[in-house]
Design a protein around this motif. Structure first.
Motif, PDB file in Angstrom:
ATOM      1  N   THR A  95       0.826  -1.204   0.000  1.00  0.00           N
ATOM      2  CA  THR A  95       0.000   0.000   0.000  1.00  0.00           C
ATOM      3  C   THR A  95       0.862   1.257   0.000  1.00  0.00           C
ATOM      4  OG1 THR A  95      -0.208  -0.193   2.412  1.00  0.00           O
ATOM      5  CG2 THR A  95      -2.027  -1.037   1.073  1.00  0.00           C
ATOM      6  N   PHE A  96       1.982   1.231   0.717  1.00  0.00           N
ATOM      7  CA  PHE A  96       2.889   2.386   0.704  1.00  0.00           C
ATOM      8  C   PHE A  96       3.394   2.648  -0.716  1.00  0.00           C
ATOM      9  CE2 PHE A  96       7.159   4.177   0.774  1.00  0.00           C
ATOM     10  CZ  PHE A  96       6.967   5.329   1.540  1.00  0.00           C
ATOM     11  N   THR A  97       3.807   1.572  -1.402  1.00  0.00           N
ATOM     12  CA  THR A  97       4.332   1.709  -2.765  1.00  0.00           C
ATOM     13  C   THR A  97       3.248   2.196  -3.722  1.00  0.00           C
ATOM     14  OG1 THR A  97       5.906  -0.084  -2.348  1.00  0.00           O
ATOM     15  CG2 THR A  97       5.484   0.495  -4.645  1.00  0.00           C
ATOM     16  N   LEU A  98       2.070   1.598  -3.630  1.00  0.00           N
ATOM     17  CA  LEU A  98       0.982   1.965  -4.540  1.00  0.00           C
ATOM     18  C   LEU A  98       0.497   3.382  -4.288  1.00  0.00           C
ATOM     19  CD1 LEU A  98      -0.958  -1.430  -4.489  1.00  0.00           C
ATOM     20  CD2 LEU A  98       0.292  -0.457  -6.428  1.00  0.00           C
ATOM     21  N   CYS A  99       0.496   3.828  -3.047  1.00  0.00           N
ATOM     22  CA  CYS A  99       0.142   5.214  -2.742  1.00  0.00           C
ATOM     23  C   CYS A  99       1.196   6.165  -3.312  1.00  0.00           C
ATOM     24  CB  CYS A  99       0.014   5.424  -1.239  1.00  0.00           C
ATOM     25  SG  CYS A  99      -1.484   4.749  -0.500  1.00  0.00           S
ATOM     26  N   SER A 100       2.455   5.791  -3.203  1.00  0.00           N
ATOM     27  CA  SER A 100       3.543   6.630  -3.711  1.00  0.00           C
ATOM     28  C   SER A 100       3.443   6.815  -5.221  1.00  0.00           C
ATOM     29  CB  SER A 100       4.901   6.015  -3.358  1.00  0.00           C
ATOM     30  OG  SER A 100       5.048   5.881  -1.960  1.00  0.00           O
ATOM     31  N   LEU A 101       2.933   5.798  -5.922  1.00  0.00           N
ATOM     32  CA  LEU A 101       2.828   5.837  -7.379  1.00  0.00           C
ATOM     33  C   LEU A 101       1.476   6.358  -7.867  1.00  0.00           C
ATOM     34  CD1 LEU A 101       4.537   2.414  -8.184  1.00  0.00           C
ATOM     35  CD2 LEU A 101       5.538   4.708  -8.377  1.00  0.00           C
ATOM     36  N   GLY A 102       0.562   6.616  -6.947  1.00  0.00           N
ATOM     37  CA  GLY A 102      -0.728   7.174  -7.341  1.00  0.00           C
ATOM     38  C   GLY A 102      -1.805   6.164  -7.642  1.00  0.00           C
ATOM     39  N   TYR A 103      -1.520   4.877  -7.398  1.00  0.00           N
ATOM     40  CA  TYR A 103      -2.533   3.848  -7.674  1.00  0.00           C
ATOM     41  C   TYR A 103      -3.495   3.669  -6.504  1.00  0.00           C
ATOM     42  CZ  TYR A 103       0.173   2.707 -11.797  1.00  0.00           C
ATOM     43  OH  TYR A 103       0.815   2.794 -13.005  1.00  0.00           O
ATOM     44  N   LEU A 104      -3.099   4.125  -5.324  1.00  0.00           N
ATOM     45  CA  LEU A 104      -3.971   4.115  -4.156  1.00  0.00           C
ATOM     46  C   LEU A 104      -3.920   5.482  -3.487  1.00  0.00           C
ATOM     47  CD1 LEU A 104      -3.332   0.708  -2.303  1.00  0.00           C
ATOM     48  CD2 LEU A 104      -5.318   1.335  -3.684  1.00  0.00           C
ATOM     49  N   ARG A 105      -4.993   5.797  -2.764  1.00  0.00           N
ATOM     50  CA  ARG A 105      -5.045   6.981  -1.916  1.00  0.00           C
ATOM     51  C   ARG A 105      -5.247   6.517  -0.480  1.00  0.00           C
ATOM     52  NH1 ARG A 105     -10.181   9.292  -4.255  1.00  0.00           N
ATOM     53  NH2 ARG A 105     -10.028  10.727  -2.471  1.00  0.00           N
ATOM     54  N   HIS A 106      -4.643   7.246   0.462  1.00  0.00           N
ATOM     55  CA  HIS A 106      -4.718   6.853   1.868  1.00  0.00           C
ATOM     56  C   HIS A 106      -5.420   7.938   2.673  1.00  0.00           C
ATOM     57  CE1 HIS A 106      -2.754   6.147   5.990  1.00  0.00           C
ATOM     58  NE2 HIS A 106      -3.639   5.185   5.800  1.00  0.00           N
ATOM     59  N   ARG A 107      -6.408   7.527   3.476  1.00  0.00           N
ATOM     60  CA  ARG A 107      -7.092   8.457   4.372  1.00  0.00           C
ATOM     61  C   ARG A 107      -6.572   8.193   5.775  1.00  0.00           C
ATOM     62  NH1 ARG A 107     -13.477   8.833   3.720  1.00  0.00           N
ATOM     63  NH2 ARG A 107     -13.394   6.698   4.542  1.00  0.00           N
TER      64      ARG A 107
ATOM     65  N   LEU B 190      -8.917   3.541  -4.492  1.00  0.00           N
ATOM     66  CA  LEU B 190      -8.179   3.536  -5.750  1.00  0.00           C
ATOM     67  C   LEU B 190      -7.830   4.961  -6.147  1.00  0.00           C
ATOM     68  CD1 LEU B 190     -10.184   0.884  -7.807  1.00  0.00           C
ATOM     69  CD2 LEU B 190      -7.981   0.586  -6.676  1.00  0.00           C
ATOM     70  N   GLY B 191      -6.629   5.139  -6.707  1.00  0.00           N
ATOM     71  CA  GLY B 191      -6.161   6.453  -7.105  1.00  0.00           C
ATOM     72  C   GLY B 191      -6.338   6.723  -8.583  1.00  0.00           C
ATOM     73  N   PRO B 192      -6.078   7.940  -9.024  1.00  0.00           N
ATOM     74  CA  PRO B 192      -6.267   8.321 -10.432  1.00  0.00           C
ATOM     75  C   PRO B 192      -5.445   7.499 -11.408  1.00  0.00           C
ATOM     76  CG  PRO B 192      -5.974  10.253  -9.032  1.00  0.00           C
ATOM     77  CD  PRO B 192      -5.665   9.060  -8.181  1.00  0.00           C
ATOM     78  N   ALA B 193      -4.289   6.995 -10.994  1.00  0.00           N
ATOM     79  CA  ALA B 193      -3.450   6.226 -11.912  1.00  0.00           C
ATOM     80  C   ALA B 193      -4.165   4.967 -12.395  1.00  0.00           C
ATOM     81  CB  ALA B 193      -2.130   5.853 -11.237  1.00  0.00           C
ATOM     82  N   VAL B 194      -4.996   4.370 -11.547  1.00  0.00           N
ATOM     83  CA  VAL B 194      -5.753   3.185 -11.949  1.00  0.00           C
ATOM     84  C   VAL B 194      -6.741   3.542 -13.045  1.00  0.00           C
ATOM     85  CG1 VAL B 194      -7.415   1.455 -11.173  1.00  0.00           C
ATOM     86  CG2 VAL B 194      -5.476   2.046  -9.734  1.00  0.00           C
ATOM     87  N   LEU B 195      -7.410   4.694 -12.897  1.00  0.00           N
ATOM     88  CA  LEU B 195      -8.366   5.129 -13.919  1.00  0.00           C
ATOM     89  C   LEU B 195      -7.662   5.380 -15.241  1.00  0.00           C
ATOM     90  CD1 LEU B 195     -10.575   7.612 -11.855  1.00  0.00           C
ATOM     91  CD2 LEU B 195     -11.122   5.275 -12.542  1.00  0.00           C
ATOM     92  N   THR B 196      -6.474   5.921 -15.191  1.00  0.00           N
ATOM     93  CA  THR B 196      -5.719   6.168 -16.419  1.00  0.00           C
ATOM     94  C   THR B 196      -5.465   4.873 -17.167  1.00  0.00           C
ATOM     95  OG1 THR B 196      -4.624   8.067 -15.412  1.00  0.00           O
ATOM     96  CG2 THR B 196      -3.569   7.118 -17.342  1.00  0.00           C
ATOM     97  N   LEU B 197      -5.067   3.831 -16.443  1.00  0.00           N
ATOM     98  CA  LEU B 197      -4.842   2.534 -17.077  1.00  0.00           C
ATOM     99  C   LEU B 197      -6.127   1.978 -17.664  1.00  0.00           C
ATOM    100  CD1 LEU B 197      -2.478   0.752 -14.519  1.00  0.00           C
ATOM    101  CD2 LEU B 197      -1.879   1.621 -16.779  1.00  0.00           C
ATOM    102  N   GLY B 198      -7.206   2.070 -16.883  1.00  0.00           N
ATOM    103  CA  GLY B 198      -8.473   1.510 -17.336  1.00  0.00           C
ATOM    104  C   GLY B 198      -8.993   2.184 -18.579  1.00  0.00           C
TER     105      GLY B 198
END
Length: 275
Positions: free
Chosen positions: A64-76, A84-92
């Protein structure tokens, strides 16, 4: 002398890629974590991600730390939850915009939707699930609130069963191992359903499911084998189980589904030939 084109290595059909030395386990685990989010999931807690993925909590923390750093996850931070972060939407969106098969199939699917007054879906297999890549609704009021990107179970749906029936023996063996590893308790019932689908497909040319993955929903499906070595896709007609039955289903909708599947395959192959 021209430069030699390098072809990227691909897994052998029917082989378990996790046993290949080229398989990157860390990458696979990260993607498995992203797949934990379903259509109805906005935020998931750390414990939920660990439970759904089957990964140790320490591994989930690193991923989760790595995926948040890359924009694939967001952390509250206030709740410790992830989204899910914006990077996932870009891929989709990139994948869908380039998925020409759905574009080619859509006019045929729309015509079938109006004929059956039902929901028509085109999907591909992803591990032990099927994923919608195109979806059309008729003008009739339906109970199906599904759309592109929807993920459904493989063994309990007409879409997955149609793919199973058109898959090679090696691919069936791989899918069976994955399903059994996913849930050993449910595997005997799932296997029985897939064997019934084989018999139905051999006799009728299509497969069916009724209220097995969602109450009061039924579907029939056919596989689309494009003949180029890739795994088959599947096309389904779905709707209320009370309506999808009897002569209307088997003497009208099913032949129309089989015919539409053949038309889509022919159109895709023609487009590939032109390219």
């Amino acid at each position: 002398m021209g430069r030699q084109r390098l072809t990227p290595p691909t897994p052998d059909a029917g082989a378990d890629p996790a046993q290949d030395r080229r398989f990157v386990t860390a990458l696979a685990r990260g993607l498995a974590l992203l797949r934990c989010f379903g259509p109805a999931d906005r935020w998931l807690a750390h414990q939920a991600l660990a439970r759904r993925s089957g990964l140790p909590q320490a591994t989930v923390s690193r991923l989760t730390f790595t995926l948040c750093s890359l924009g694939y996850l967001r952390h509250r931070a206030a709740t410790g939850e992830y989204a899910l972060g914006p990077a996932v939407l870009t891929l989709g969106f990139s994948m869908l915009s380039n998925f020409q098969i759905g574009r080619i199939a859509r006019p045929f699917m729309e015509a079938l939707a109006e004929h059956t007054q039902a929901a028509i879906s085109l999907g591909v297999r992803h591990d032990t699930s099927v994923v919608y890549v195109a979806h059309c609704r008729s003008t009739a009021r339906l109970l199906l609130g599904l759309d592109v990107g929807t993920r459904l179970p493989f063994a309990e749906t007409a879409m997955g069963r149609a793919m199973w029936c058109a898959s090679t023996p090696g691919m069936r063996a791989l899918i069976a191992r994955r399903l059994q590893a996913e849930d050993a308790v449910r595997w005997p019932a799932r296997e029985a359903g897939l064997r019934r689908a084989e018999a139905d497909h051999a006799q009728c040319g299509y497969v069916a499911s009724a209220s097995e993955w969602e109450q009061e929903i039924a579907a029939i499906g056919v596989a689309l084998d494009l003949g180029d070595g890739r795994e088959p896709l599947a096309l389904t007609v779905g709707g209320p189980a009370a309506r999808l039955r009897g002569a209307l289903l088997h003497e009208d909708f099913a032949p129309a589904l089989v015919r539409t599947g053949r038309e889509i395959v022919a159109a895709i192959q023609a487009a590939a030939w032109e390219d």
